[in-house]
Design a protein around this motif. Structure first.
Motif, PDB file in Angstrom:
ATOM      1  N   ILE A 294       9.283  -6.645  16.081  1.00  0.00           N
ATOM      2  CA  ILE A 294       9.032  -7.585  14.734  1.00  0.00           C
ATOM      3  C   ILE A 294       7.595  -7.347  14.044  1.00  0.00           C
ATOM      4  CG2 ILE A 294       8.914  -9.690  13.293  1.00  0.00           C
ATOM      5  CD1 ILE A 294      12.134  -9.419  12.945  1.00  0.00           C
ATOM      6  N   ASP A 295       7.052  -8.024  15.298  1.00  0.00           N
ATOM      7  CA  ASP A 295       5.509  -7.745  15.237  1.00  0.00           C
ATOM      8  C   ASP A 295       4.742  -6.573  15.027  1.00  0.00           C
ATOM      9  OD1 ASP A 295       2.651  -7.614  16.341  1.00  0.00           O
ATOM     10  OD2 ASP A 295       3.303  -9.555  17.503  1.00  0.00           O
ATOM     11  N   ALA A 296       5.392  -5.420  15.725  1.00  0.00           N
ATOM     12  CA  ALA A 296       4.981  -4.163  15.009  1.00  0.00           C
ATOM     13  C   ALA A 296       5.203  -3.510  13.562  1.00  0.00           C
ATOM     14  CB  ALA A 296       5.519  -2.899  16.300  1.00  0.00           C
ATOM     15  N   LEU A 297       6.746  -3.964  13.557  1.00  0.00           N
ATOM     16  CA  LEU A 297       6.071  -3.706  11.733  1.00  0.00           C
ATOM     17  C   LEU A 297       6.294  -4.401  10.833  1.00  0.00           C
ATOM     18  CD1 LEU A 297       8.744  -2.280   9.960  1.00  0.00           C
ATOM     19  CD2 LEU A 297      10.018  -4.061  10.683  1.00  0.00           C
ATOM     20  N   THR A 298       6.100  -5.862  11.354  1.00  0.00           N
ATOM     21  CA  THR A 298       4.811  -6.302  10.374  1.00  0.00           C
ATOM     22  C   THR A 298       3.036  -5.804  10.557  1.00  0.00           C
ATOM     23  OG1 THR A 298       5.984  -8.377  10.869  1.00  0.00           O
ATOM     24  CG2 THR A 298       4.139  -8.878   9.618  1.00  0.00           C
ATOM     25  N   GLU A 299       2.958  -5.681  11.303  1.00  0.00           N
ATOM     26  CA  GLU A 299       1.493  -4.618  11.398  1.00  0.00           C
ATOM     27  C   GLU A 299       1.632  -3.593  10.978  1.00  0.00           C
ATOM     28  OE1 GLU A 299      -1.246  -5.573  12.387  1.00  0.00           O
ATOM     29  OE2 GLU A 299      -2.568  -4.779  12.865  1.00  0.00           O
ATOM     30  N   LEU A 300       3.087  -2.347  11.015  1.00  0.00           N
ATOM     31  CA  LEU A 300       2.639  -1.626  10.087  1.00  0.00           C
ATOM     32  C   LEU A 300       3.016  -1.789   8.429  1.00  0.00           C
ATOM     33  CD1 LEU A 300       3.434   1.650  11.053  1.00  0.00           C
ATOM     34  CD2 LEU A 300       6.173   0.070  11.128  1.00  0.00           C
ATOM     35  N   VAL A 301       2.849  -2.515   8.007  1.00  0.00           N
ATOM     36  CA  VAL A 301       3.318  -3.455   6.934  1.00  0.00           C
ATOM     37  C   VAL A 301       2.322  -3.888   6.232  1.00  0.00           C
ATOM     38  CG1 VAL A 301       4.081  -4.965   5.632  1.00  0.00           C
ATOM     39  CG2 VAL A 301       5.915  -3.612   6.775  1.00  0.00           C
ATOM     40  N   ASN A 302       1.649  -4.446   6.944  1.00  0.00           N
ATOM     41  CA  ASN A 302      -0.007  -5.269   6.451  1.00  0.00           C
ATOM     42  C   ASN A 302      -1.189  -3.922   6.455  1.00  0.00           C
ATOM     43  OD1 ASN A 302      -1.941  -6.877   6.316  1.00  0.00           O
ATOM     44  ND2 ASN A 302      -1.938  -7.321   8.577  1.00  0.00           N
ATOM     45  N   VAL A 303      -0.697  -3.214   7.469  1.00  0.00           N
ATOM     46  CA  VAL A 303      -1.865  -1.817   7.223  1.00  0.00           C
ATOM     47  C   VAL A 303      -1.598  -1.136   6.560  1.00  0.00           C
ATOM     48  CG1 VAL A 303      -2.723  -0.153   8.109  1.00  0.00           C
ATOM     49  CG2 VAL A 303      -2.332  -1.596   9.901  1.00  0.00           C
ATOM     50  N   GLY A 304      -0.549  -0.831   6.213  1.00  0.00           N
ATOM     51  CA  GLY A 304       0.187   0.264   4.786  1.00  0.00           C
ATOM     52  C   GLY A 304      -0.111  -0.893   3.483  1.00  0.00           C
ATOM     53  N   VAL A 305       0.038  -2.006   3.476  1.00  0.00           N
ATOM     54  CA  VAL A 305       0.028  -2.686   2.121  1.00  0.00           C
ATOM     55  C   VAL A 305      -1.834  -2.928   1.892  1.00  0.00           C
ATOM     56  CG1 VAL A 305       0.104  -4.388   0.707  1.00  0.00           C
ATOM     57  CG2 VAL A 305       2.077  -3.836   1.939  1.00  0.00           C
ATOM     58  N   SER A 306      -1.719  -2.995   2.227  1.00  0.00           N
ATOM     59  CA  SER A 306      -4.197  -3.239   3.198  1.00  0.00           C
ATOM     60  C   SER A 306      -4.361  -2.212   2.616  1.00  0.00           C
ATOM     61  CB  SER A 306      -4.235  -3.422   4.394  1.00  0.00           C
ATOM     62  OG  SER A 306      -3.790  -5.229   4.428  1.00  0.00           O
ATOM     63  N   ARG A 307      -3.679  -0.828   3.391  1.00  0.00           N
ATOM     64  CA  ARG A 307      -4.161   0.427   2.623  1.00  0.00           C
ATOM     65  C   ARG A 307      -4.339   0.281   1.253  1.00  0.00           C
ATOM     66  NH1 ARG A 307      -7.847   4.330   4.290  1.00  0.00           N
ATOM     67  NH2 ARG A 307      -8.062   2.845   7.294  1.00  0.00           N
ATOM     68  N   ALA A 308      -2.550   0.390   0.286  1.00  0.00           N
ATOM     69  CA  ALA A 308      -2.615   0.267  -1.393  1.00  0.00           C
ATOM     70  C   ALA A 308      -3.665  -0.720  -1.307  1.00  0.00           C
ATOM     71  CB  ALA A 308      -0.717   0.863  -1.157  1.00  0.00           C
ATOM     72  N   ALA A 309      -3.349  -1.384  -1.157  1.00  0.00           N
ATOM     73  CA  ALA A 309      -4.484  -2.220  -2.029  1.00  0.00           C
ATOM     74  C   ALA A 309      -6.224  -2.162  -2.081  1.00  0.00           C
ATOM     75  CB  ALA A 309      -4.144  -4.455  -1.585  1.00  0.00           C
ATOM     76  N   SER A 310      -6.176  -1.020  -1.567  1.00  0.00           N
ATOM     77  CA  SER A 310      -7.507  -1.259  -2.008  1.00  0.00           C
ATOM     78  C   SER A 310      -7.414   0.129  -2.983  1.00  0.00           C
ATOM     79  CB  SER A 310      -8.298  -0.442  -0.337  1.00  0.00           C
ATOM     80  OG  SER A 310      -7.903  -1.982   0.748  1.00  0.00           O
ATOM     81  N   SER A 311      -6.597   1.014  -2.740  1.00  0.00           N
ATOM     82  CA  SER A 311      -6.238   2.293  -3.627  1.00  0.00           C
ATOM     83  C   SER A 311      -6.324   1.100  -5.367  1.00  0.00           C
ATOM     84  CB  SER A 311      -5.008   3.316  -3.614  1.00  0.00           C
ATOM     85  OG  SER A 311      -5.113   3.588  -2.292  1.00  0.00           O
ATOM     86  N   LEU A 312      -5.253   0.540  -5.263  1.00  0.00           N
ATOM     87  CA  LEU A 312      -5.183  -0.371  -6.323  1.00  0.00           C
ATOM     88  C   LEU A 312      -6.535  -1.059  -7.202  1.00  0.00           C
ATOM     89  CD1 LEU A 312      -3.055  -1.191  -8.980  1.00  0.00           C
ATOM     90  CD2 LEU A 312      -2.575  -3.497  -7.552  1.00  0.00           C
ATOM     91  N   ARG A 313      -7.521  -1.439  -5.705  1.00  0.00           N
ATOM     92  CA  ARG A 313      -8.684  -2.454  -6.228  1.00  0.00           C
ATOM     93  C   ARG A 313      -9.439  -0.870  -7.110  1.00  0.00           C
ATOM     94  NH1 ARG A 313     -13.176  -1.906  -7.406  1.00  0.00           N
ATOM     95  NH2 ARG A 313     -14.807  -3.939  -7.041  1.00  0.00           N
TER      96      ARG A 313
END
Lengths: 125, 219
Positions: free
Chosen positions: B14-33
């Motif tokens: 669960i920790d790994a999946l959460t981290e995976l999502v966190n990194v994915g969404v953070s990168r995506a948010a940077s593109s949206l920014r």
């Protein structure tokens, strides 16, 4: 005395991953871990790490807030913010808090670059 | 509950999946920014596996009005659908944020669908690409589709068959500084894909944690 580095990340996997990279890059160093800002402050006061790596997005106090706080209380400790959130505002705030920004997923060369600069800073103290 | 016990994830998974999502969404948010020129704020993500009914209820409890979802299918060793969901009332504000404030309302309305599809594409593709890279996988991602409706409508109208799918519900609240925009991300996957995902996460954990015995870089 061996250099002490504190890894702060709410994700256990992220801490393990950084720890693995460090074991390859600086096998002789002592690695400390904290899962949140409170633990990090406690470890910093008790164990006196030489260098600190902070995750940005953590429950409770964020890595940026913690970096700013550590910059006030321990200005001599080199700090890096590690985050996949590469928005310019975050990178700028990291710099304002006196921290180096490193992009996640963390790579060996990016971490090594920070460690080399941090070592020089520690040696000059 | 549709997910059998063999699919239950342990704490580190669960920790790994959460981290995976966190990194994915953070990168995506940077593109949206980059696209909208304002900082995108992200909450700490929570990841939970649930039925689509439960996911629909969860969103319904948080959002009273109609919703819009941008949906993209992905295919590879893991296949399914990814959705960016936000309140319908946010959609014109989002278009304004992307197109700039000077556009007349008629133009904003005309651009709405295109802007939503493009935003969804950037966020979902960014997120999926990062996740695929970290899992060392290749995912083919379809073109975005827009779905309107209530929480249960957006899941039942998804091109992915939801009846035998579990939803990997990534609750990450994103908002745009100085704008009234927020949303969620959800992923739908069937049981074979969830089994494959569990195996891939296991491999990722192994890569991230097994101490290498050779090639020690000394300094």
């Amino acid at each position: 005395m061996a250099t002490k580095i504190l890894i702060v990340d709410d994700s256990k996997l992220a801490r393990m991953s950084v720890s693995k990279l460090l074991s390859e890059l600086r096998p002789g160093w002592v690695r400390l871990e904290a899962a949140n800002a409170d633990e990090a402050v406690k470890q910093t006061d008790q164990e006196h790490p030489d260098i600190i790596l902070l995750d940005f997005n953590m429950p409770g106090q964020s890595g940026l807030e913690l970096a700013a706080q550590l910059h006030e209380t321990h200005p001599d400790i080199p700090v890096a913010i590690v985050s996949a959130n590469i928005q310019v505002e975050i990178v700028e705030r990291a710099a304002l808090a006196g921290a180096t920004f490193i992009a996640k997923p963390l790579t060996g060369p990016a971490l090594a670059e920070f460690l080399t600069a941090a070592e020089a800073k520690v040696a000059a103290r | 509950m549709i997910a059998p016990e063999s699919l239950a994830l342990d704490a580190l998974e669960i920790d790994a999946l959460t981290e995976l999502v966190n990194v994915g969404v953070s990168r995506a948010a940077s593109s949206l920014r980059t696209m909208i020129g304002s900082e995108v704020l992200l909450s700490v993500p929570a990841v939970e596996m649930m039925t689509y009914e439960r996911a629909a209820t969860l969103i319904g409890e948080r959002e009273a009005g109609e919703l819009i979802a941008v949906h993209q299918s992905f295919q590879g060793d893991i296949s399914g659908g990814a959705m960016l969901i936000f309140p319908e009332t946010n959609s014109l504000e989002l278009v304004r944020a992307i197109a700039g404030g000077a556009l007349p309302l008629d133009d904003i309305i005309a651009l709405e669908k295109e802007a939503l599809a493009e935003t969804g594409n950037i966020i979902l593709n960014g997120c999926l690409a990062t996740i695929a890279n970290m899992l060392q996988q290749t995912l083919n991602v379809s073109l975005p589709e827009i779905i309107y409706g209530s929480g249960s409508d957006i899941f039942s109208r998804s091109p992915i068959s939801v009846t035998d799918s579990a939803v990997l519900f990534l609750y990450i609240n994103f908002s745009v500084r100085h704008r009234d925009i927020h949303g969620y991300i959800a992923m739908l996957m069937d049981l074979p894909s969830l089994t494959a995902l569990k195996a891939l996460i296991g491999k990722m954990i192994e890569r991230a944690t097994v101490e290498s015995t050779s090639n020690h870089a000394t300094h």
